[in-house]
Design a protein around this motif. Structure first.
Motif, PDB file in Angstrom:
ATOM      1  N   GLY A 221     -36.606  40.705  57.210  1.00 45.20           N
ATOM      2  CA  GLY A 221     -35.581  40.294  56.263  1.00 45.20           C
ATOM      3  C   GLY A 221     -34.968  38.981  56.709  1.00 45.20           C
ATOM      4  O   GLY A 221     -35.384  38.384  57.711  1.00 45.20           O
ATOM      5  N   PRO A 222     -33.991  38.483  55.960  1.00 41.16           N
ATOM      6  CA  PRO A 222     -33.338  39.139  54.830  1.00 41.16           C
ATOM      7  C   PRO A 222     -34.161  39.052  53.541  1.00 41.16           C
ATOM      8  O   PRO A 222     -35.200  38.397  53.487  1.00 41.16           O
ATOM      9  CB  PRO A 222     -32.039  38.366  54.699  1.00 41.16           C
ATOM     10  CG  PRO A 222     -32.374  36.999  55.195  1.00 41.16           C
ATOM     11  CD  PRO A 222     -33.362  37.199  56.304  1.00 41.16           C
ATOM     12  N   LEU A 223     -33.634  39.712  52.517  1.00 39.47           N
ATOM     13  CA  LEU A 223     -34.259  39.704  51.198  1.00 39.47           C
ATOM     14  C   LEU A 223     -33.940  38.402  50.476  1.00 39.47           C
ATOM     15  O   LEU A 223     -32.808  37.915  50.529  1.00 39.47           O
ATOM     16  CB  LEU A 223     -33.757  40.891  50.381  1.00 39.47           C
ATOM     17  CG  LEU A 223     -34.386  41.110  49.010  1.00 39.47           C
ATOM     18  CD1 LEU A 223     -35.848  41.500  49.155  1.00 39.47           C
ATOM     19  CD2 LEU A 223     -33.613  42.184  48.258  1.00 39.47           C
ATOM     20  N   ARG A 224     -34.944  37.837  49.825  1.00 47.15           N
ATOM     21  CA  ARG A 224     -34.757  36.600  49.075  1.00 47.15           C
ATOM     22  C   ARG A 224     -35.019  36.859  47.590  1.00 47.15           C
ATOM     23  O   ARG A 224     -36.026  37.466  47.230  1.00 47.15           O
ATOM     24  CB  ARG A 224     -35.688  35.508  49.594  1.00 47.15           C
ATOM     25  CG  ARG A 224     -35.457  34.153  48.949  1.00 47.15           C
ATOM     26  CD  ARG A 224     -36.196  33.068  49.692  1.00 47.15           C
ATOM     27  NE  ARG A 224     -37.627  33.316  49.725  1.00 47.15           N
ATOM     28  CZ  ARG A 224     -38.492  32.560  50.393  1.00 47.15           C
ATOM     29  NH1 ARG A 224     -38.038  31.550  51.106  1.00 47.15           N
ATOM     30  NH2 ARG A 224     -39.775  32.833  50.374  1.00 47.15           N
ATOM     31  N   LEU A 225     -34.081  36.435  46.753  1.00 50.95           N
ATOM     32  CA  LEU A 225     -34.168  36.636  45.309  1.00 50.95           C
ATOM     33  C   LEU A 225     -34.473  35.311  44.639  1.00 50.95           C
ATOM     34  O   LEU A 225     -33.808  34.301  44.902  1.00 50.95           O
ATOM     35  CB  LEU A 225     -32.857  37.217  44.774  1.00 50.95           C
ATOM     36  CG  LEU A 225     -32.697  37.290  43.255  1.00 50.95           C
ATOM     37  CD1 LEU A 225     -33.727  38.243  42.657  1.00 50.95           C
ATOM     38  CD2 LEU A 225     -31.286  37.712  42.881  1.00 50.95           C
ATOM     39  N   ARG A 226     -35.472  35.323  43.738  1.00 50.62           N
ATOM     40  CA  ARG A 226     -35.859  34.129  43.000  1.00 50.62           C
ATOM     41  C   ARG A 226     -35.687  34.403  41.507  1.00 50.62           C
ATOM     42  O   ARG A 226     -36.269  35.348  40.966  1.00 50.62           O
ATOM     43  CB  ARG A 226     -37.300  33.742  43.307  1.00 50.62           C
ATOM     44  CG  ARG A 226     -37.555  33.480  44.777  1.00 50.62           C
ATOM     45  CD  ARG A 226     -39.028  33.375  45.111  1.00 50.62           C
ATOM     46  NE  ARG A 226     -39.638  32.189  44.546  1.00 50.62           N
ATOM     47  CZ  ARG A 226     -40.561  32.207  43.602  1.00 50.62           C
ATOM     48  NH1 ARG A 226     -40.970  33.354  43.096  1.00 50.62           N
ATOM     49  NH2 ARG A 226     -41.074  31.085  43.158  1.00 50.62           N
ATOM     50  N   LEU A 227     -34.869  33.591  40.842  1.00 53.91           N
ATOM     51  CA  LEU A 227     -34.671  33.687  39.401  1.00 53.91           C
ATOM     52  C   LEU A 227     -35.344  32.486  38.745  1.00 53.91           C
ATOM     53  O   LEU A 227     -35.056  31.335  39.088  1.00 53.91           O
ATOM     54  CB  LEU A 227     -33.179  33.703  39.062  1.00 53.91           C
ATOM     55  CG  LEU A 227     -32.376  34.900  39.593  1.00 53.91           C
ATOM     56  CD1 LEU A 227     -30.897  34.706  39.302  1.00 53.91           C
ATOM     57  CD2 LEU A 227     -32.871  36.187  38.973  1.00 53.91           C
ATOM     58  N   VAL A 228     -36.232  32.762  37.777  1.00 59.83           N
ATOM     59  CA  VAL A 228     -36.986  31.701  37.111  1.00 59.83           C
ATOM     60  C   VAL A 228     -36.805  31.871  35.602  1.00 59.83           C
ATOM     61  O   VAL A 228     -36.825  32.991  35.087  1.00 59.83           O
ATOM     62  CB  VAL A 228     -38.482  31.755  37.478  1.00 59.83           C
ATOM     63  CG1 VAL A 228     -39.232  30.582  36.864  1.00 59.83           C
ATOM     64  CG2 VAL A 228     -38.665  31.776  38.979  1.00 59.83           C
TER      65      VAL A 228
END
Length: 451
Positions: free
Chosen positions: A142-149
């Protein structure tokens, strides 16, 4: 829109979005220069679409929490661990389309990626992935990675959390056969059983028998010696002691090679001679500790100190400390030999050595005294070069090979003449094979001392 928001929006553009903006600016310039209304309209569309996409993505709100469960949290090198990643939408609204990825060190292989679509409020998505412990060490998952497209792929927004989970990749523990430990078919098998099995005996103080004493505590040897009825006053368990000496000098090993051709049937052979020595230390140390011996560990930089005050390592803590043992820039064995002189007085020493010469062997012999029968395992560095460990390096010249062989042979002969049990380990040999060979002679003389 403020300057900061404009800068953020532009930095969030993907390559496709940047190309579209550049094309829009070009079309606008050509339309203004040529007076073409169609070009101007097309330019406005090309510039407005990324702006709308950026506004949509940057304004999207989300709240999520993550938790990881690693099974097992400690894995031997060359094996896998399974990770359960639980992602919870803590917002009051359903989530959008989330492209998630987990930041994982490169030594644990590829970075896992997931796609979570419209997770309901308060719901949890259970995601699983595996990591491969190809290299010893202590890692953070980790950490968790968030991708918004956006739907057109023009704008990308990335954010990362802060929570991680630990994973420890420890050296492999090879099963050392009882036959090898007991001396096989060679002489001294019973002596080795007495030496390493750690049966235990009583450290007995006696006094004269008094009326009412338990007759089961009568010490008959003391009674026969003194002529008076004697009973045991105190009983303390005795323990055996042994010391591992691990040569981790960078100059004594061939490091940084490629895939080594190891022993037949080994799916994850040690990639270099240092890894072989660490694996041998883990196997031998665990073998002795599980039989009740107090195991101490010394390297070329000094003695490793256990966290508890019991004076030695148990099998679990030994593996944990060896997980991060790496090459050092120490050029000589002087510091380690001095620590060995102090730590190894209570029992035999098992020296796991890289490239050493006659001078190093003489120093080791001088540091040891007493009746204990010591062991030395010297890795054949040349064999690692031949097995693929020197990939990316120049091949060893004939003169260099001859010099390395001369040094190793001189050290082996000197140690053997001093009464040490000595074996040479090649890249095509397993720890079990070398240990069986080195323990196939007379007893090692592991003494018991009062704990």
């Amino acid at each position: 829109m403020s300057t900061g928001r404009v800068r953020t929006a532009f930095s969030s553009l993907t390559l496709r979005g940047r190309c579209l903006v550049a094309g829009g600016i070009t079309l606008f310039a050509l339309g203004a220069l040529l007076g073409e209304q169609a070009l101007l309209s097309l330019a406005v569309f090309a510039l407005v679409l990324p702006a709308l996409s950026a506004a949509t993505v940057l304004r999207e709100r989300f709240r999520l929490a993550s938790r990881r469960t690693v099974v097992p949290a400690q894995v031997p090198r060359g094996t896998d661990a399974e990770v359960l990643l639980e992602v919870t939408n803590t917002d009051r609204r359903p989530g959008g389309t989330w492209a998630l990825s987990e930041l994982v060190p490169g030594d644990l292989h590829a970075e896992p990626r997931f796609l979570v679509d419209r997770l309901p409020a308060g719901a949890t998505a259970a995601l699983r992935y595996r990591v491969h412990g190809s290299r010893r060490g202590r890692y953070a998952l980790g950490p968790l990675r968030l991708r918004l497209v956006d739907p057109f792929g023009l704008v990308l927004r990335t954010t990362a959390g802060a929570d991680t989970a630990p994973l420890v990749v420890v050296p492999r523990v090879r099963p050392l056969s009882p036959a090898g430990l007991d001396g096989g078919a060679g002489g001294g098998g019973a002596g080795l059983r007495r030496s390493f099995a750690v049966q235990g005996e009583d450290d007995v103080s006696t006094r004269e028998y008094r009326h009412g004493d338990d007759l089961r505590k009568v010490h008959w040897r003391a009674t026969a010696r003194t002529g008076e009825l004697m009973v045991r006053l105190e009983e303390r368990p005795w323990r055996s002691h042994a010391t591992l000496f691990v040569d981790t000098r960078r100059s004594a090993h061939l490091l940084g090679g490629g895939q080594v051709v190891g022993p037949p049937g080994d799916p994850a052979p040690p990639p270099d001679s240092l890894e072989w020595l660490v694996e041998a230390a883990a196997s031998i140390g665990s073998h002795l500790a599980q039989r009740g011996a107090t195991v101490r560990v010394v390297t070329d930089t000094g003695e490793l100190t256990p966290t508890a005050s019991r004076g030695g390592f148990d099998a679990g803590e030994l593996l944990d400390r060896l997980a991060t043992l790496g090459p050092t820039r120490t050029g000589e064995l002087d510091l380690g030999i001095e620590a060995l002189r102090r730590a190894g007085a209570d029992g035999p020493v098992v020296c796991l050595l890289g490239l050493v010469g006659v001078e190093d062997a003489e120093a080791l012999v001088r540091a040891r005294s007493g009746p204990s029968r010591d062991v030395a395992v010297l890795v054949d560095v040349v064999s690692w070069a031949d097995a693929g460990g020197s990939r990316g390096r120049r091949p060893l010249a004939a003169a260099a090979r001859a010099e390395l062989e001369r040094q190793r042979t001189g050290a082996v002969d000197l140690l053997r003449s001093a009464g040490w049990r000595v074996a040479t380990a090649g890249a095509d040999e397993s720890v079990e094979q070398v240990w069986d060979r080195v323990t196939s002679g007379p007893e090692l003389g592991l003494r018991t001392v009062a704990s």
